[in-house]
Structures are given as C-alpha cells and as structure tokens.
Design a protein around this motif. Structure first.
Motif, PDB file in Angstrom:
ATOM      1  N   LEU A 239       1.019  10.546  19.635  1.00 28.57           N
ATOM      2  CA  LEU A 239       0.512  11.201  18.437  1.00 28.57           C
ATOM      3  C   LEU A 239      -0.076  10.182  17.462  1.00 28.57           C
ATOM      4  O   LEU A 239      -0.178  10.450  16.266  1.00 28.57           O
ATOM      5  CB  LEU A 239       1.618  12.005  17.755  1.00 28.57           C
ATOM      6  CG  LEU A 239       2.161  13.185  18.557  1.00 28.57           C
ATOM      7  CD1 LEU A 239       3.289  13.864  17.801  1.00 28.57           C
ATOM      8  CD2 LEU A 239       1.059  14.194  18.875  1.00 28.57           C
ATOM      9  N   THR A 240      -0.452   9.039  17.981  1.00 34.27           N
ATOM     10  CA  THR A 240      -1.113   7.998  17.194  1.00 34.27           C
ATOM     11  C   THR A 240      -2.527   7.825  17.741  1.00 34.27           C
ATOM     12  O   THR A 240      -2.707   7.557  18.935  1.00 34.27           O
ATOM     13  CB  THR A 240      -0.334   6.672  17.289  1.00 34.27           C
ATOM     14  OG1 THR A 240       0.942   6.853  16.657  1.00 34.27           O
ATOM     15  CG2 THR A 240      -1.081   5.537  16.606  1.00 34.27           C
ATOM     16  N   PHE A 241      -3.504   8.038  16.858  1.00 32.52           N
ATOM     17  CA  PHE A 241      -4.893   8.038  17.296  1.00 32.52           C
ATOM     18  C   PHE A 241      -5.679   6.941  16.597  1.00 32.52           C
ATOM     19  O   PHE A 241      -5.531   6.707  15.394  1.00 32.52           O
ATOM     20  CB  PHE A 241      -5.533   9.403  17.043  1.00 32.52           C
ATOM     21  CG  PHE A 241      -5.103  10.433  18.064  1.00 32.52           C
ATOM     22  CD1 PHE A 241      -5.907  10.743  19.146  1.00 32.52           C
ATOM     23  CD2 PHE A 241      -3.866  11.054  17.958  1.00 32.52           C
ATOM     24  CE1 PHE A 241      -5.510  11.669  20.092  1.00 32.52           C
ATOM     25  CE2 PHE A 241      -3.444  11.980  18.898  1.00 32.52           C
ATOM     26  CZ  PHE A 241      -4.274  12.290  19.976  1.00 32.52           C
ATOM     27  N   LEU A 242      -6.532   6.279  17.402  1.00 34.00           N
ATOM     28  CA  LEU A 242      -7.362   5.179  16.926  1.00 34.00           C
ATOM     29  C   LEU A 242      -8.823   5.545  17.104  1.00 34.00           C
ATOM     30  O   LEU A 242      -9.210   6.135  18.122  1.00 34.00           O
ATOM     31  CB  LEU A 242      -7.071   3.898  17.716  1.00 34.00           C
ATOM     32  CG  LEU A 242      -5.604   3.549  17.990  1.00 34.00           C
ATOM     33  CD1 LEU A 242      -5.519   2.312  18.868  1.00 34.00           C
ATOM     34  CD2 LEU A 242      -4.845   3.370  16.691  1.00 34.00           C
ATOM     35  N   TYR A 252      -7.460   4.806  11.912  1.00 35.48           N
ATOM     36  CA  TYR A 252      -6.258   5.116  12.679  1.00 35.48           C
ATOM     37  C   TYR A 252      -5.365   6.068  11.897  1.00 35.48           C
ATOM     38  O   TYR A 252      -5.451   6.164  10.665  1.00 35.48           O
ATOM     39  CB  TYR A 252      -5.470   3.839  13.008  1.00 35.48           C
ATOM     40  CG  TYR A 252      -5.029   3.086  11.769  1.00 35.48           C
ATOM     41  CD1 TYR A 252      -3.792   3.321  11.180  1.00 35.48           C
ATOM     42  CD2 TYR A 252      -5.878   2.152  11.174  1.00 35.48           C
ATOM     43  CE1 TYR A 252      -3.411   2.655  10.030  1.00 35.48           C
ATOM     44  CE2 TYR A 252      -5.499   1.471  10.026  1.00 35.48           C
ATOM     45  CZ  TYR A 252      -4.268   1.734   9.456  1.00 35.48           C
ATOM     46  OH  TYR A 252      -3.885   1.082   8.314  1.00 35.48           O
ATOM     47  N   ALA A 253      -4.513   6.776  12.625  1.00 40.66           N
ATOM     48  CA  ALA A 253      -3.461   7.610  12.039  1.00 40.66           C
ATOM     49  C   ALA A 253      -2.248   7.457  12.941  1.00 40.66           C
ATOM     50  O   ALA A 253      -2.316   7.744  14.135  1.00 40.66           O
ATOM     51  CB  ALA A 253      -3.899   9.068  11.953  1.00 40.66           C
ATOM     52  N   ILE A 272       2.792  11.829   9.479  1.00 43.24           N
ATOM     53  CA  ILE A 272       1.664  10.898   9.560  1.00 43.24           C
ATOM     54  C   ILE A 272       1.976   9.745   8.615  1.00 43.24           C
ATOM     55  O   ILE A 272       1.771   9.821   7.413  1.00 43.24           O
ATOM     56  CB  ILE A 272       0.344  11.605   9.195  1.00 43.24           C
ATOM     57  CG1 ILE A 272       0.167  12.845  10.078  1.00 43.24           C
ATOM     58  CG2 ILE A 272      -0.830  10.654   9.355  1.00 43.24           C
ATOM     59  CD1 ILE A 272      -1.012  13.719   9.681  1.00 43.24           C
ATOM     60  N   GLY A 273       2.506   8.680   9.185  1.00 42.91           N
ATOM     61  CA  GLY A 273       3.054   7.610   8.374  1.00 42.91           C
ATOM     62  C   GLY A 273       2.029   6.697   7.743  1.00 42.91           C
ATOM     63  O   GLY A 273       2.170   6.296   6.586  1.00 42.91           O
ATOM     64  N   GLN A 274       1.009   6.328   8.503  1.00 38.87           N
ATOM     65  CA  GLN A 274      -0.024   5.433   7.990  1.00 38.87           C
ATOM     66  C   GLN A 274      -1.398   5.925   8.450  1.00 38.87           C
ATOM     67  O   GLN A 274      -1.577   6.301   9.614  1.00 38.87           O
ATOM     68  CB  GLN A 274       0.178   3.989   8.479  1.00 38.87           C
ATOM     69  CG  GLN A 274       1.442   3.307   7.966  1.00 38.87           C
ATOM     70  CD  GLN A 274       2.678   3.706   8.742  1.00 38.87           C
ATOM     71  OE1 GLN A 274       2.624   3.932   9.950  1.00 38.87           O
ATOM     72  NE2 GLN A 274       3.807   3.809   8.055  1.00 38.87           N
ATOM     73  N   ALA A 287     -11.098   8.711   8.965  1.00 42.20           N
ATOM     74  CA  ALA A 287      -9.676   9.038   8.864  1.00 42.20           C
ATOM     75  C   ALA A 287      -9.450  10.505   9.229  1.00 42.20           C
ATOM     76  O   ALA A 287      -8.468  10.854   9.898  1.00 42.20           O
ATOM     77  CB  ALA A 287      -9.166   8.749   7.458  1.00 42.20           C
ATOM     78  N   ALA A 288     -10.357  11.369   8.804  1.00 39.53           N
ATOM     79  CA  ALA A 288     -10.252  12.792   9.149  1.00 39.53           C
ATOM     80  C   ALA A 288     -10.365  12.997  10.654  1.00 39.53           C
ATOM     81  O   ALA A 288      -9.702  13.880  11.221  1.00 39.53           O
ATOM     82  CB  ALA A 288     -11.333  13.589   8.420  1.00 39.53           C
TER      83      ALA A 288
END
Length: 341
Positions: A239-242, A252-253, A272-274, A287-288
């Motif tokens: 669930l971390t996307f670059l 990134y998210a 969504i931490g960062q 970012a979106a």
C-alpha cells in the motif's frame, strides 16, 4: 548513561536526580516486561481521552526499540500497588535544522489524575530533555514539545499552566471508501509502482529532501527509518506507491495499518503516514496520483477507509489536496512548546 529507581519518591537519572514524585509512587524506567501493563494504562487513557490511538503490546515493544530512546534513562513508569499509573518518554533528534525539538510522550491513568503526577512527569521530562540537549546539540537553541488532542482540556490546562504555548495545529482526516475513489493518472513519461525493498534507501533520501521545508521535520538516519518507517511492523509495502521519472522517485505515499486500531474499531483502515513530491515536480498533481493508487488498492484488498494527519500550515497546500480527494477533518491535535534554558 543508566538509571535505577532509588525507591518511592525519587529516581536517579543520569546526570541529575528528580525527587518530585509523590511518596506513594514508585518511579522506575520502563522495561520490556512492563509492556503489557503499559498497554493496559494506554487502553484506560483511550477510553477517556478518545484521541483515536490504540496500542498493542507489540507496538510498545517497538517503541522501546527506538534508536533515539535509551529506555534506561529516557523513560519513566509510575507504579502504585503494582499498577502502572503513568509514564513519560523523551526523544532527541539526531539532526537539527533550526531548533533542537525534543519530543515527549506521557499519560496518567484517569483514576489517578489531579494528584500531581502530570506536573511531576513534565518536570522529569524537562530535566531529562535538558540533559539530552547538552549531550547531543549544546550549541543550538532547544525546546520541549508536547502534544494533545484539542478536546483534552485537562492536558491543555496543565501544559499552559507550566509555561507551554501552542505552536502548531494538526488535522486528522479520514476518507471512507463509501463513495468512488477518483482514478488520478500520471502524466506521460512517469510510472507508478508499488514499493520494493530495492527502493528503500532512495525513498529515505527522497523523503529527507522533500520534508526539509516542513515544520519540525529533520532528516531521518538509516536506523530511525528502519524502525519507524519501512521497518515498522505497521508498514505496508503493498500500500506504498511511488511515482517514478525514469528511476528517480519524484512523489510517494507510504501506507501503514495499525492492527490495534482495527481491533478497537472493527474498521480496517490504511493510514497514509508520509506523502511528498520533490520540488522539481510540484504543482503537477503527483501526490494525488500516489494517494489515488494507494486508496484504490486498499479498497480492493478489504480496507474500509483511509486516514492521515496534516499540518494546518503545510507549505505545499496539502490540506486542499486531501479535501479534493474526499478527506474530511475528524480531529485536531495541538503541539505545545516550551524553550529549554
């Protein structure tokens, strides 16, 4: 630098001694066997304060593995009749950009409040923070930071009475997956990928650069990154996307799942931490792109909502971005500061 309880009413702490504990309290450092009692204290605190943060024993053991916390000198647990009734913790920063901000965590079990424990904990944390500051960054200004949810009037009154002032507001936002999640596509020439360990160091360096202009943020060293970011038990690589431009990470998210929150609420939530975009690519909605991909994957795999926290004065306009993606404000937390002299 070690620390050993000297009996009820006093605790020996590195370079100094704090003797402000009530006589009926045993004050000693928190050790790993205390994690279950600590979790019980925090569960009682959550029932009253309702700040939405829940902790398992495993979460607290991870806290004690923080490379910036020496549990023997940087933590304190307060006990009476075998019950943990309060705790305090101080963290220092490896890097300083403007001011050395030392962060604190502390709480008193509700049934033991208004007996002087909160004031005593802040006095202890202030003293320990001063020691850490002199040890690590004596040539710059320093301040002690403490946070609380805006609805906790007791904590706010206590902090204000002890010389703290409000300095920053943060919004917790939530986005249920009960309405369609917009698909935001990357522009030509860019790729969206899920996290792979081969990107770990590049992601750390990108994050450090992106957050240089964010209040209170300092570069994360490798050990801190591995404990609290991609090495955290809550981290979810799927669930971390670059967003990549060639092989360079340009946005990134990072996604997390806090299992203790799921157990407490019955709702599976991706946190969504960062979120960040490098300066050269800002203003292009990247970012979106990352958040959209993240939420759509979360929904597909059984999550029911997303949440995140945002600085009310975020310099990149993040609040508006999150609102456009359907996030709504749920809670407000306040950071307080007091200079260390």
């Amino acid at each position: 630098m070690g620390c050993r309880a000297a009996g009820p009413g006093s605790t020996v702490l590195g370079m100094g001694t704090f003797e402000g504990w009530p006589a009926w309290v045993e004050a000693r450092p928190i050790e790993k066997p205390d994690a279950e009692a600590w979790a019980g204290l925090l569960a009682d605190v959550q029932k009253v304060d309702q700040d939405g943060e829940n902790f398992s024993v495993e979460d607290l053991l991870e806290e004690l593995d923080d490379p910036l916390v020496n549990a023997a000198s940087d933590t304190i647990g307060l006990w009476t009749d075998g019950v943990m009734v309060g705790y305090g913790l101080v963290r220092w920063r490896t890097h300083v950009i403007d001011v050395h901000r030392l962060n604190t965590d502390a709480a008193v079990r509700p049934a033991w409040r208004r007996r002087g424990l909160g004031s005593a904990l802040i006095s202890w944390m202030t003293g320990r923070a001063g020691e850490l500051h002199l040890e690590h960054h004596p040539d710059v200004d320093a301040e002690l930071n403490a946070g609380t949810i805006s609805t906790n009037e007791g904590a706010r009154t206590l902090l204000t009475s002890l010389g703290f002032e409000e300095c920053r507001y943060f919004f917790e936002m939530k986005r249920p997956f009960d309405s369609p999640i917009p698909a935001v596509e990357a522009s030509a020439g860019l790729r969206v990928v899920t996290f792979d360990p081969s990107y770990d160091e590049a992601l750390r360096l990108t994050h450090n650069d992106v957050f240089l202009d964010h209040w209170g943020s300092t570069p994360k060293d490798e050990d801190t990154w591995k404990v609290w970011f991609t090495g955290s038990r809550a981290f979810r690589g799927d669930l971390t996307f670059l967003v990549l431009d060639g092989e360079r990470i340009v946005a990134y998210a990072i996604g997390y799942e806090y299992e203790a929150d799921t157990a407490a609420t019955g709702i599976r939530e991706v946190y969504i931490g960062q979120v960040g975009t490098v300066r050269s690519h800002r203003g292009r909605g990247l970012a979106a792109v990352a958040i959209s991909a993240q939420m759509r994957e979360a929904e597909r795999t059984g999550y029911k909502r997303a949440s995140l926290g945002v600085d009310a004065e975020n310099p990149t306009g993040a609040l508006g971005l999150y609102e456009r993606l359907g996030f709504e404000q749920d809670k407000t937390s306040i950071t307080y500061r007091r200079p260390l002299t």
